[in-house]
Scaffold this motif. Structure first.
Motif, mmCIF file in Angstrom:
data_model
loop_
_atom_site.group_PDB
_atom_site.id
_atom_site.type_symbol
_atom_site.label_atom_id
_atom_site.label_comp_id
_atom_site.label_asym_id
_atom_site.label_seq_id
_atom_site.Cartn_x
_atom_site.Cartn_y
_atom_site.Cartn_z
ATOM 1 N N ALA A 23 0.835 -1.208 0.000
ATOM 2 C CA ALA A 23 0.000 0.000 0.000
ATOM 3 C C ALA A 23 0.865 1.252 0.000
ATOM 4 C CB ALA A 23 -0.945 -0.002 1.201
ATOM 5 N N ARG A 24 1.929 1.282 0.793
ATOM 6 C CA ARG A 24 2.840 2.437 0.810
ATOM 7 C C ARG A 24 3.460 2.658 -0.567
ATOM 8 N NH1 ARG A 24 4.893 4.797 5.171
ATOM 9 N NH2 ARG A 24 4.008 4.203 7.166
ATOM 10 N N HIS A 25 3.914 1.571 -1.162
ATOM 11 C CA HIS A 25 4.571 1.661 -2.471
ATOM 12 C C HIS A 25 3.612 2.228 -3.517
ATOM 13 C CE1 HIS A 25 7.656 0.136 -5.372
ATOM 14 N NE2 HIS A 25 6.610 0.245 -6.182
ATOM 15 N N GLU A 26 2.420 1.641 -3.597
ATOM 16 C CA GLU A 26 1.460 2.076 -4.615
ATOM 17 C C GLU A 26 0.861 3.445 -4.289
ATOM 18 O OE1 GLU A 26 1.403 0.633 -7.490
ATOM 19 O OE2 GLU A 26 2.727 -0.937 -6.725
ATOM 20 N N VAL A 85 9.724 3.348 -4.847
ATOM 21 C CA VAL A 85 11.045 3.067 -4.287
ATOM 22 C C VAL A 85 11.338 4.047 -3.145
ATOM 23 C CG1 VAL A 85 13.529 3.121 -4.792
ATOM 24 C CG2 VAL A 85 11.955 2.053 -6.405
ATOM 25 N N ALA A 86 11.049 5.324 -3.372
ATOM 26 C CA ALA A 86 11.292 6.339 -2.344
ATOM 27 C C ALA A 86 10.487 6.041 -1.084
ATOM 28 C CB ALA A 86 10.942 7.730 -2.881
ATOM 29 N N ALA A 87 9.219 5.682 -1.251
ATOM 30 C CA ALA A 87 8.364 5.401 -0.092
ATOM 31 C C ALA A 87 8.868 4.192 0.687
ATOM 32 C CB ALA A 87 6.920 5.174 -0.544
ATOM 33 N N GLU A 88 9.259 3.152 -0.021
ATOM 34 C CA GLU A 88 9.778 1.972 0.672
ATOM 35 C C GLU A 88 11.074 2.294 1.409
ATOM 36 O OE1 GLU A 88 9.745 -2.108 -0.638
ATOM 37 O OE2 GLU A 88 8.620 -1.492 -2.417
ATOM 38 N N ALA A 89 11.961 3.032 0.771
ATOM 39 C CA ALA A 89 13.228 3.391 1.422
ATOM 40 C C ALA A 89 12.986 4.241 2.663
ATOM 41 C CB ALA A 89 14.142 4.119 0.431
ATOM 42 N N SER A 94 17.094 0.206 3.682
ATOM 43 C CA SER A 94 17.647 -0.425 2.479
ATOM 44 C C SER A 94 16.859 -1.666 2.058
ATOM 45 C CB SER A 94 19.114 -0.805 2.715
ATOM 46 O OG SER A 94 19.204 -1.746 3.779
ATOM 47 N N ASP A 95 15.832 -2.049 2.806
ATOM 48 C CA ASP A 95 15.022 -3.228 2.476
ATOM 49 C C ASP A 95 13.902 -2.858 1.501
ATOM 50 O OD1 ASP A 95 13.997 -5.807 2.465
ATOM 51 O OD2 ASP A 95 12.824 -5.497 4.297
ATOM 52 N N VAL A 96 14.283 -2.413 0.317
ATOM 53 C CA VAL A 96 13.330 -2.044 -0.730
ATOM 54 C C VAL A 96 13.117 -3.275 -1.598
ATOM 55 C CG1 VAL A 96 12.919 -0.552 -2.718
ATOM 56 C CG2 VAL A 96 14.067 0.351 -0.696
ATOM 57 N N ARG A 97 11.859 -3.663 -1.778
ATOM 58 C CA ARG A 97 11.567 -4.897 -2.517
ATOM 59 C C ARG A 97 10.857 -4.665 -3.842
ATOM 60 N NH1 ARG A 97 9.458 -8.490 2.584
ATOM 61 N NH2 ARG A 97 11.341 -8.211 3.818
ATOM 62 N N GLY A 98 10.233 -3.515 -4.028
ATOM 63 C CA GLY A 98 9.420 -3.302 -5.219
ATOM 64 C C GLY A 98 10.098 -2.497 -6.309
ATOM 65 N N GLN A 99 11.423 -2.502 -6.335
ATOM 66 C CA GLN A 99 12.125 -1.614 -7.258
ATOM 67 C C GLN A 99 12.244 -2.152 -8.674
ATOM 68 O OE1 GLN A 99 13.608 -3.332 -4.841
ATOM 69 N NE2 GLN A 99 15.510 -4.187 -5.566
ATOM 70 N N ASP A 102 9.589 -0.766 -11.049
ATOM 71 C CA ASP A 102 9.743 0.694 -11.116
ATOM 72 C C ASP A 102 10.948 1.084 -11.956
ATOM 73 O OD1 ASP A 102 7.600 0.673 -9.422
ATOM 74 O OD2 ASP A 102 8.662 1.488 -7.697
ATOM 75 N N LEU A 103 12.057 0.392 -11.764
ATOM 76 C CA LEU A 103 13.259 0.691 -12.546
ATOM 77 C C LEU A 103 13.054 0.331 -14.017
ATOM 78 C CD1 LEU A 103 15.972 -0.435 -9.989
ATOM 79 C CD2 LEU A 103 15.574 1.907 -10.810
ATOM 80 N N ARG A 104 12.308 -0.732 -14.271
ATOM 81 C CA ARG A 104 11.998 -1.105 -15.657
ATOM 82 C C ARG A 104 11.151 -0.011 -16.322
ATOM 83 N NH1 ARG A 104 11.353 -6.166 -14.622
ATOM 84 N NH2 ARG A 104 9.207 -5.961 -13.921
ATOM 85 N N ASP A 105 10.146 0.494 -15.589
ATOM 86 C CA ASP A 105 9.314 1.581 -16.126
ATOM 87 C C ASP A 105 10.151 2.830 -16.381
ATOM 88 O OD1 ASP A 105 7.051 0.009 -16.065
ATOM 89 O OD2 ASP A 105 6.297 0.864 -14.190
ATOM 90 N N LEU A 106 11.019 3.158 -15.426
ATOM 91 C CA LEU A 106 11.879 4.336 -15.598
ATOM 92 C C LEU A 106 12.779 4.162 -16.815
ATOM 93 C CD1 LEU A 106 12.991 7.064 -14.739
ATOM 94 C CD2 LEU A 106 14.547 5.847 -13.194
ATOM 95 N N GLN A 107 13.333 2.973 -16.992
ATOM 96 C CA GLN A 107 14.222 2.749 -18.133
ATOM 97 C C GLN A 107 13.479 2.940 -19.443
ATOM 98 O OE1 GLN A 107 17.683 2.157 -17.771
ATOM 99 N NE2 GLN A 107 17.471 2.914 -19.851
#
Length: 173
Positions: A23-26, A85-89, A94-99, A102-107
């Motif tokens: 929920a935080r991530h989304e 990613v920012a919300a999880e961090a 450093s326990d970010v799991r949903g990146q 997100d990184l694929r979309d950014l790329q």
């Protein structure tokens, strides 16, 4: 594998810590997109299907179509992409799991930018986007937390928008 994913998803929906992480991530994608003027059409918190759908058809054409995008368009899209990613961090260090997604979309966004960005420029944009997203989430923390709560309860998009708008401003006293 499909049956296993369904079982894991059902278990994960019961685990409050896991549900809160998603929920935080989304909610971060939702809030940053909303703040940057991108209307939200819907969202999902399901395992493997967690995402926020943005209303603008133009946005989808920019990200997935053959059209090159300018830096002025790319920068807000980068922030929306990196908000989860920012919300999880912010919440889990450093326990970010949903990146990955997100990184694929950014790329995808960075690959469409004209003029083309080099590797160092792409890394700089990624860092900048995470920083900007985290700054927006901190400045609007009450709205963010209200949105997380609303999404965890399965609120409609309209109810989520109401939660954002009705949250008291952050006090800096």
């Amino acid at each position: 594998p499909g049956l296993l994913a369904v079982a894991i998803d059902r278990f994960a929906r019961v685990d409050p810590a896991y549900r809160n992480r998603i929920a935080r991530h989304e909610a971060a994608h939702f809030l940053v997109g909303y703040m940057l003027g991108t209307p939200v059409a819907g969202y999902s918190l399901g395992l493997g299907t967690a995402h926020v759908d943005f209303l603008e058809a133009k946005l989808e054409r920019k990200v997935y179509g053959q059209i090159a995008i300018k830096e002025s368009t790319m920068l807000p899209l980068a922030c929306i992409s990196m908000a989860g990613v920012a919300a999880e961090a912010m919440a889990f260090g450093s326990d970010v799991r949903g990146q990955e997604a997100d990184l694929r979309d950014l790329q995808r966004v960075l690959n469409k930018c004209e003029p083309k960005l080099g590797d160092q420029q792409q890394q700089a944009v990624t860092r900048w986007a995470v920083y900007q997203s985290a700054s927006m989430l901190r400045r609007h923390e009450n709205s963010f937390l209200a949105l997380v709560d609303a999404m965890e309860r399965g609120a409609s998009v309209a109810e989520c928008l109401r939660a954002i708008e009705d949250a008291p401003p952050v006090s800096y006293e």
